[in-house]
Design a protein around this motif. Structure first.
Motif: not given
Length: 200
Positions: A105-123
């Motif tokens: 979850l920490c890595l998700k926050k860091t990457l979201s701030l640095a790169l921006g999210e393109l999309g999410v796939v749930q399965k």
């Protein structure tokens, strides 16, 4: 702003030692019309009922290839996966680098701030394994049912050998060429989103 970034880096995610690896596979994906029928073919091929996991793949903006952070349940750790593969229907070579991380979850926050999210796939994924073949029967939120499989290649294997084995897997599972999918789940979701926008 400085305090925000300082807080992020102070909480840097832990990368699990010896859990970084390069992976080369031949992969293919297809639509599934009859889940019970394909489950029967898979059981006959693998002699296994498989195991079920829930996955969320968060994709990030990168200049080439694809970068996604995978959060799986019940696995407490996450996987950061970078891969490159052509958008063609049928068996194709996929080169990827996989890194396991503890504080996903920490890595998700860091990457979201640095790169921006393109999309999410749930399965919801049922995983089957036979030798060097992994088979995934997926229920993907928003787009439906799919089968995906990969043939793991070692350093001595040629791409042609992997593609030949993948074709034999397709035959064993009775996957029709007309059902093959050329793009990632994220692309299908984004196409559906664009269609929905035009219909509003």
């Amino acid at each position: 702003m400085f305090s925000q970034w300082n807080s992020i880096f102070l909480q840097a995610p832990q990368i699990i030692p010896s859990k970084r690896k390069m992976v080369r596979n031949v992969v293919a994906k297809a639509y599934v019309d009859d889940s019970e029928e394909i489950e029967g073919f898979i059981f006959h091929y693998t002699d296994s009922l498989g195991s079920v996991i829930s996955q969320e793949d968060i994709y990030f903006n990168v200049p080439q290839g694809r970068l996604k952070l995978r959060i799986s349940s019940p696995n407490p750790n996450g996987q950061l996966i970078y891969y490159q593969r052509p958008n063609i229907a049928g068996p194709k070579v996929s080169d990827s680098r996989l890194t396991e991380v503890e504080d996903v979850l920490c890595l998700k926050k860091t990457l979201s701030l640095a790169l921006g999210e393109l999309g999410v796939v749930q399965k919801r994924r049922r995983v089957y394994v036979k030798d060097n073949v992994h088979i995934h029967l997926d229920e993907v939120k928003g787009i439906g049912s799919f089968i995906e499989f990969s043939v793991a290649l070692d350093d001595m294997d040629t791409d042609e050998k992997g593609i030949e084995q993948a074709m034999r897997v397709m035959e064993a599972l009775q996957i029709e060429k007309s059902s093959l999918v050329s793009v990632a789940y994220l692309d299908l979701l984004m196409q559906n989103h664009e269609t929905d926008k035009h219909m509003i």
